[in-house]
Design a protein around this motif. Structure first.
Motif, PDB file in Angstrom:
ATOM      1  N   THR A  64      78.582 -12.026 -10.366  1.00  0.00           N
ATOM      2  CA  THR A  64      78.304 -10.697 -10.916  1.00  0.00           C
ATOM      3  C   THR A  64      79.109  -9.554 -10.312  1.00  0.00           C
ATOM      4  O   THR A  64      78.933  -8.412 -10.724  1.00  0.00           O
ATOM      5  CB  THR A  64      76.799 -10.367 -10.764  1.00  0.00           C
ATOM      6  OG1 THR A  64      76.471 -10.310  -9.372  1.00  0.00           O
ATOM      7  CG2 THR A  64      75.929 -11.393 -11.461  1.00  0.00           C
ATOM      8  N   GLU A  65      79.979  -9.845  -9.350  1.00  0.00           N
ATOM      9  CA  GLU A  65      80.759  -8.786  -8.714  1.00  0.00           C
ATOM     10  C   GLU A  65      82.265  -9.066  -8.873  1.00  0.00           C
ATOM     11  O   GLU A  65      82.716 -10.172  -8.580  1.00  0.00           O
ATOM     12  CB  GLU A  65      80.395  -8.654  -7.238  1.00  0.00           C
ATOM     13  CG  GLU A  65      78.971  -8.171  -7.036  1.00  0.00           C
ATOM     14  CD  GLU A  65      78.609  -7.914  -5.581  1.00  0.00           C
ATOM     15  OE1 GLU A  65      79.524  -7.935  -4.714  1.00  0.00           O
ATOM     16  OE2 GLU A  65      77.413  -7.685  -5.319  1.00  0.00           O
ATOM     17  N   PRO A  66      83.023  -8.059  -9.331  1.00  0.00           N
ATOM     18  CA  PRO A  66      84.463  -8.246  -9.583  1.00  0.00           C
ATOM     19  C   PRO A  66      85.247  -8.733  -8.368  1.00  0.00           C
ATOM     20  O   PRO A  66      86.197  -9.499  -8.517  1.00  0.00           O
ATOM     21  CB  PRO A  66      84.941  -6.842  -9.998  1.00  0.00           C
ATOM     22  CG  PRO A  66      83.724  -6.129 -10.459  1.00  0.00           C
ATOM     23  CD  PRO A  66      82.574  -6.706  -9.679  1.00  0.00           C
ATOM     24  N   ARG A  67      84.851  -8.338  -7.176  1.00  0.00           N
ATOM     25  CA  ARG A  67      85.625  -8.717  -5.976  1.00  0.00           C
ATOM     26  C   ARG A  67      85.640 -10.230  -5.741  1.00  0.00           C
ATOM     27  O   ARG A  67      86.490 -10.740  -5.008  1.00  0.00           O
ATOM     28  CB  ARG A  67      85.101  -7.993  -4.743  1.00  0.00           C
ATOM     29  CG  ARG A  67      83.672  -8.357  -4.369  1.00  0.00           C
ATOM     30  CD  ARG A  67      83.171  -7.504  -3.210  1.00  0.00           C
ATOM     31  NE  ARG A  67      81.745  -7.629  -3.060  1.00  0.00           N
ATOM     32  CZ  ARG A  67      81.138  -7.745  -1.887  1.00  0.00           C
ATOM     33  NH1 ARG A  67      81.845  -7.745  -0.783  1.00  0.00           N
ATOM     34  NH2 ARG A  67      79.838  -7.839  -1.836  1.00  0.00           N
ATOM     35  N   TYR A  68      84.708 -10.956  -6.357  1.00  0.00           N
ATOM     36  CA  TYR A  68      84.642 -12.412  -6.173  1.00  0.00           C
ATOM     37  C   TYR A  68      85.248 -13.204  -7.338  1.00  0.00           C
ATOM     38  O   TYR A  68      85.200 -14.429  -7.335  1.00  0.00           O
ATOM     39  CB  TYR A  68      83.187 -12.857  -6.022  1.00  0.00           C
ATOM     40  CG  TYR A  68      82.492 -12.328  -4.795  1.00  0.00           C
ATOM     41  CD1 TYR A  68      82.961 -12.624  -3.517  1.00  0.00           C
ATOM     42  CD2 TYR A  68      81.343 -11.550  -4.912  1.00  0.00           C
ATOM     43  CE1 TYR A  68      82.305 -12.148  -2.393  1.00  0.00           C
ATOM     44  CE2 TYR A  68      80.676 -11.077  -3.799  1.00  0.00           C
ATOM     45  CZ  TYR A  68      81.168 -11.370  -2.537  1.00  0.00           C
ATOM     46  OH  TYR A  68      80.510 -10.905  -1.429  1.00  0.00           O
ATOM     47  N   ARG A  80      72.165  -5.879 -14.486  1.00  0.00           N
ATOM     48  CA  ARG A  80      72.603  -5.470 -15.829  1.00  0.00           C
ATOM     49  C   ARG A  80      74.083  -5.795 -15.907  1.00  0.00           C
ATOM     50  O   ARG A  80      74.892  -5.214 -15.192  1.00  0.00           O
ATOM     51  CB  ARG A  80      72.346  -3.996 -16.051  1.00  0.00           C
ATOM     52  CG  ARG A  80      70.874  -3.720 -16.317  1.00  0.00           C
ATOM     53  CD  ARG A  80      70.628  -2.289 -16.712  1.00  0.00           C
ATOM     54  NE  ARG A  80      71.521  -1.831 -17.765  1.00  0.00           N
ATOM     55  CZ  ARG A  80      71.132  -1.501 -18.991  1.00  0.00           C
ATOM     56  NH1 ARG A  80      69.881  -1.577 -19.327  1.00  0.00           N
ATOM     57  NH2 ARG A  80      72.008  -1.087 -19.887  1.00  0.00           N
ATOM     58  N   ILE A  81      74.409  -6.726 -16.763  1.00  0.00           N
ATOM     59  CA  ILE A  81      75.781  -7.204 -16.873  1.00  0.00           C
ATOM     60  C   ILE A  81      76.420  -6.598 -18.125  1.00  0.00           C
ATOM     61  O   ILE A  81      76.005  -6.912 -19.248  1.00  0.00           O
ATOM     62  CB  ILE A  81      75.826  -8.743 -16.973  1.00  0.00           C
ATOM     63  CG1 ILE A  81      75.050  -9.404 -15.830  1.00  0.00           C
ATOM     64  CG2 ILE A  81      77.256  -9.230 -17.064  1.00  0.00           C
ATOM     65  CD1 ILE A  81      75.654  -9.272 -14.486  1.00  0.00           C
ATOM     66  N   LYS A  82      77.430  -5.766 -17.932  1.00  0.00           N
ATOM     67  CA  LYS A  82      78.173  -5.220 -19.076  1.00  0.00           C
ATOM     68  C   LYS A  82      79.078  -6.312 -19.632  1.00  0.00           C
ATOM     69  O   LYS A  82      79.735  -7.023 -18.872  1.00  0.00           O
ATOM     70  CB  LYS A  82      79.010  -4.014 -18.647  1.00  0.00           C
ATOM     71  CG  LYS A  82      78.205  -2.730 -18.543  1.00  0.00           C
ATOM     72  CD  LYS A  82      79.106  -1.523 -18.446  1.00  0.00           C
ATOM     73  CE  LYS A  82      79.818  -1.311 -19.738  1.00  0.00           C
ATOM     74  NZ  LYS A  82      79.581  -0.126 -20.483  1.00  0.00           N
ATOM     75  N   VAL A  83      79.102  -6.432 -20.941  1.00  0.00           N
ATOM     76  CA  VAL A  83      79.872  -7.479 -21.609  1.00  0.00           C
ATOM     77  C   VAL A  83      81.365  -7.391 -21.295  1.00  0.00           C
ATOM     78  O   VAL A  83      82.038  -8.418 -21.231  1.00  0.00           O
ATOM     79  CB  VAL A  83      79.608  -7.434 -23.134  1.00  0.00           C
ATOM     80  CG1 VAL A  83      80.567  -8.321 -23.892  1.00  0.00           C
ATOM     81  CG2 VAL A  83      78.184  -7.864 -23.414  1.00  0.00           C
ATOM     82  N   TYR A  88      80.810 -14.307 -14.462  1.00  0.00           N
ATOM     83  CA  TYR A  88      79.773 -14.573 -15.464  1.00  0.00           C
ATOM     84  C   TYR A  88      80.257 -14.218 -16.862  1.00  0.00           C
ATOM     85  O   TYR A  88      80.088 -14.987 -17.811  1.00  0.00           O
ATOM     86  CB  TYR A  88      78.520 -13.788 -15.113  1.00  0.00           C
ATOM     87  CG  TYR A  88      77.361 -14.013 -16.047  1.00  0.00           C
ATOM     88  CD1 TYR A  88      76.696 -15.227 -16.068  1.00  0.00           C
ATOM     89  CD2 TYR A  88      76.940 -13.011 -16.909  1.00  0.00           C
ATOM     90  CE1 TYR A  88      75.626 -15.436 -16.926  1.00  0.00           C
ATOM     91  CE2 TYR A  88      75.877 -13.212 -17.775  1.00  0.00           C
ATOM     92  CZ  TYR A  88      75.224 -14.429 -17.778  1.00  0.00           C
ATOM     93  OH  TYR A  88      74.191 -14.640 -18.635  1.00  0.00           O
ATOM     94  N   VAL A  89      80.892 -13.079 -17.019  1.00  0.00           N
ATOM     95  CA  VAL A  89      81.401 -12.646 -18.325  1.00  0.00           C
ATOM     96  C   VAL A  89      82.551 -13.545 -18.774  1.00  0.00           C
ATOM     97  O   VAL A  89      82.636 -13.927 -19.947  1.00  0.00           O
ATOM     98  CB  VAL A  89      81.824 -11.166 -18.285  1.00  0.00           C
ATOM     99  CG1 VAL A  89      82.606 -10.775 -19.527  1.00  0.00           C
ATOM    100  CG2 VAL A  89      80.593 -10.280 -18.123  1.00  0.00           C
ATOM    101  N   LYS A  90      83.439 -13.905 -17.862  1.00  0.00           N
ATOM    102  CA  LYS A  90      84.566 -14.779 -18.215  1.00  0.00           C
ATOM    103  C   LYS A  90      84.062 -16.132 -18.723  1.00  0.00           C
ATOM    104  O   LYS A  90      84.562 -16.665 -19.711  1.00  0.00           O
ATOM    105  CB  LYS A  90      85.498 -14.984 -17.020  1.00  0.00           C
ATOM    106  CG  LYS A  90      86.123 -13.714 -16.486  1.00  0.00           C
ATOM    107  CD  LYS A  90      86.975 -13.021 -17.526  1.00  0.00           C
ATOM    108  CE  LYS A  90      87.611 -11.769 -16.953  1.00  0.00           C
ATOM    109  NZ  LYS A  90      88.187 -10.913 -17.984  1.00  0.00           N
TER     110      LYS A  90
END
Length: 196
Positions: A139-143, A168-171, A177-179
């Motif tokens: 859930t975090e971009p840095r990872y 809250r996950i923005k699409v 997770y989004v990928k």
């Protein structure tokens, strides 16, 4: 007194269903990355070097699959503990299969079906490359890069909804997770709106 009534009901219902019908049980927060069609039934996966997990269970309706399902149910009835979160799930699966296999968890994972009467214990890479303690890797971009690398050989991933459900996950987020959702769950991704 039951501290986790939903979770323990789910633990029991999956075991009853697998005992009765066989098949594959997957938690709702599993994303399948590779086809399971050619994967022979009778397997679970390790979430660590000392514990199996019950979020993915594949059992045949007969033979050792049915035998293991029966052992799961017997242990559930005998040792049920309504106050312990993992007692009736991962701990149960681990205890039953260690006894069934008659060997250590590490040895059973290394030897595949050979050391466990035809039952397979996958290592952590198969389903749980990212342990629950590291759920923020999804859930975090840095990872993002690290998570994609660590899961590149996985059959599926577990998002650990017990920990991540309030996020809250923005699409359009640049996170693992989004990928995964975009690539492996395109229909769900397409109708999600702005947030998952």
């Amino acid at each position: 007194i039951h501290s986790f009534p939903m979770e323990h009901t789910s633990d029991l219902l999956r075991l009853i269903s697998l005992y009765r019908f066989g098949g594959i049980y997957l938690d709702m927060d599993i994303i399948v990355l590779k086809s399971l069609e050619k994967l022979p039934l009778n397997y679970v996966g390790a979430e660590s070097n000392y514990s199996l997990c019950n979020a993915v269970i594949g059992l045949a309706a007969d033979g050792i699959g049915h035998e293991v399902a029966e052992l799961f149910l017997e242990r559930y009835v005998k040792y049920f503990n309504g106050k312990a979160y993992a007692q009736n799930g991962p701990a149960l699966v681990t205890a039953v299969l260690l006894k069934f296999c008659g060997t250590s968890l590490m040895k059973a994972m290394e030897d595949g079906r050979k050391s466990c009467k035809g039952f397979r214990l996958f290592n952590t890479t198969a389903f749980y490359s990212i342990p629950w303690q590291e759920w923020r890797h999804f859930t975090e971009p840095r990872y993002l890069e690290e998570t994609m690398e660590r899961t590149k050989d996985s059959l599926m991933i577990h998002i650990w909804n017990i920990a991540s459900r309030r996020e809250r996950i923005k699409v359009d987020s640049n996170i693992a997770y989004v990928k995964y959702a975009e690539k492996y769950c395109p229909r769900t991704y397409a109708v999600a709106g702005d947030y998952f």
